[in-house]
Design a protein around this motif. Structure first.
Motif: not given
Length: 156
Positions: A94, A97-98, A108-109
């Motif tokens: 979460r 994002g991966y 990364q998000k």
């Protein structure tokens, strides 16, 4: 075969020199990083795994050689904390994002504090996950550290 992910796009946009290496990902592998090293024919100490952790409840990203285990006490100390633990896989997915097995520190998000094990800098180049389960990017560890604004520390 060229693969484009958020990680490779982030590296390209930053002007970081890297090469892409694909391999046959084995979801049954006991240790994903070691399986990746074997599949691409690289020394396991040059294939770095990306781990998502929490230190005193705050998220962080840790990059260590695939043939080593992170010392959670050293990790907590390196971030000025008291206790570190591995992040639950669903939380790591979460946050980044991966998918687990394909978590990259690049793109990364949400940007979180990042640490890289100091032994990685003994090599001219290292492999780090490129944002999916069958993809590694090869780059200079100093370039990775600079791009990630990572702290270099003894973590194993």
């Amino acid at each position: 075969m060229s693969k484009t992910t958020r990680a490779t796009l982030a590296l390209q946009q930053a002007g970081i020199s890297f090469t892409v290496h694909t391999y046959d990902y084995d979801p049954q592998a006991e240790r994903i990083g070691l399986q990746a090293a074997e599949a691409i024919g690289a020394d396991p100490s040059t294939v770095l795994k990306t781990l998502m952790v929490t230190v005193d409840g705050k998220p962080a990203c840790v990059i260590v050689p695939s043939d080593k285990e992170v010392n959670l006490k050293k990790l907590a100390t390196a971030l000025g904390g008291k206790a570190a633990q591995m992040m639950k896989p669903a939380d790591a997915e979460r946050m980044t994002g991966y998918h687990v097995g394909g978590i990259s520190p690049f793109g990364q998000k949400k940007r979180v504090p990042t640490l890289i094990e100091e032994s990685a800098f003994a090599h001219a180049s290292v492999f780090i996950n490129g944002g999916q389960r069958d993809l590694q990017v090869k780059l200079a560890p100093r370039d990775a550290a600079k791009f990630l604004d990572a702290k270099i520390a003894a973590l194993i």
